[in-house]
Design a protein around this motif. Sequence first.
Motif, short mmCIF file in Angstrom:
data_model
loop_
_atom_site.label_atom_id
_atom_site.label_comp_id
_atom_site.label_asym_id
_atom_site.label_seq_id
_atom_site.Cartn_x
_atom_site.Cartn_y
_atom_site.Cartn_z
N GLU A 55 -7.04 24.92 18.42
CA GLU A 55 -7.40 24.33 17.00
C GLU A 55 -8.32 23.09 17.01
N GLY A 56 -8.45 22.71 18.10
CA GLY A 56 -9.26 21.24 18.02
C GLY A 56 -8.59 19.96 17.83
N ARG A 57 -7.23 20.17 18.20
CA ARG A 57 -6.21 18.97 17.78
C ARG A 57 -6.33 18.18 19.34
N LEU A 58 -6.54 18.67 20.07
CA LEU A 58 -6.64 18.00 21.40
C LEU A 58 -8.20 18.09 22.32
N ASP A 59 -8.50 16.94 22.78
CA ASP A 59 -9.86 17.40 23.42
C ASP A 59 -9.41 17.98 24.92
N HIS A 60 -10.47 18.15 25.63
CA HIS A 60 -10.14 18.67 26.78
C HIS A 60 -9.04 17.86 27.91
N ALA A 61 -9.64 16.45 27.93
CA ALA A 61 -9.03 15.55 29.01
C ALA A 61 -7.54 15.52 28.41
N GLU A 62 -7.11 15.36 27.13
CA GLU A 62 -5.90 15.26 26.69
C GLU A 62 -4.98 16.49 26.98
N PHE A 63 -5.64 17.48 26.72
CA PHE A 63 -5.01 19.01 26.89
C PHE A 63 -4.43 19.12 28.27
N GLU A 64 -5.43 18.83 29.11
CA GLU A 64 -5.15 18.78 30.77
C GLU A 64 -4.09 17.85 31.08
N LEU A 65 -4.04 16.64 30.48
CA LEU A 65 -3.02 15.71 30.80
C LEU A 65 -1.61 16.04 30.36
N ARG A 66 -1.55 16.69 29.34
CA ARG A 66 -0.44 17.01 28.47
C ARG A 66 0.01 18.40 29.09
N MET A 67 -0.81 19.44 29.71
CA MET A 67 -0.36 20.70 30.17
C MET A 67 0.34 19.92 31.65
N HIS A 68 -0.22 19.19 32.34
CA HIS A 68 0.33 18.66 33.59
C HIS A 68 1.98 18.09 33.28
N LEU A 69 1.79 17.22 32.27
CA LEU A 69 3.16 16.55 31.92
C LEU A 69 4.25 17.42 31.47
N ALA A 70 3.76 18.45 30.97
CA ALA A 70 4.88 19.55 30.54
C ALA A 70 5.24 20.48 31.57
N MET A 71 4.29 20.65 32.34
CA MET A 71 4.76 21.34 33.77
C MET A 71 5.56 20.54 34.73
N THR A 72 5.58 19.30 34.76
CA THR A 72 6.30 18.44 35.44
C THR A 72 7.38 17.66 34.82
N ALA A 73 7.57 18.14 33.35
CA ALA A 73 8.52 17.54 32.82
C ALA A 73 9.93 17.93 33.55
N LYS A 74 10.78 16.84 33.42
CA LYS A 74 12.32 16.97 34.21
C LYS A 74 13.42 17.19 32.88
N THR A 75 13.01 16.31 31.92
CA THR A 75 14.02 16.52 30.90
C THR A 75 13.72 16.85 29.47
N ARG A 76 14.59 17.24 28.61
CA ARG A 76 14.08 17.62 27.14
C ARG A 76 13.20 16.17 26.57
#
Length: 180
Positions: A31-52
């Motif tokens: 949708e264009g709400r995230l740029d590529h760098a922020e998308f990559e960072l958030r994807m990494h954080l989601a994949m490594t998230a331990k808690t809700r």
Amino acid sequence: MNGGGYTTTALRVSDAEREPVLERLKDAYAEGRLDHAEFELRMHLAMTAKTRADLAAVMAGLERPVPEPASGGVPGKTAPGPPDGRQRLLAALAHGSGAVPLIIPPLAVMLLAGAGAPYARRQAAEAVNFQLTLLLVTIVTFGLGGIVYTVSWVVALVAAVAALGGLDFRYPWILRLLRA
């Protein structure tokens, strides 16, 4: 705090809880709400998230707007429902025309679908971006990229079938130059 001494945000997350978050991040990027760098960072954080709570932090600012109730909302503005048969047919036409290396049919669908057919416009824009990417590859490789067109016929037909089913089809590895 509950009787167990912890909050629900402190509970560990499962892969099943991560999946919707990852899908929402992909949608926000598309949708264009995230740029590529922020998308990559958030994807990494989601994949490594331990808690809700970790997952909630990843989703901060990306919640979908809640539609207003009919009585207090904007007159005439409703939340888009599933695409109707006309929109699905237009989207399938836009994708299916990829079997012929012309940008004109999906571009025409995108321009003529109008505001009343958001699904058809999104899918047509995706098809135009696919065609533009193929054209650029062909130009950059001095015509050798034309071989890719033979493979693209299969992908275009898969996209057309997905569109007939009302699914949002996203071509992998394309330049998204146009947004619907």
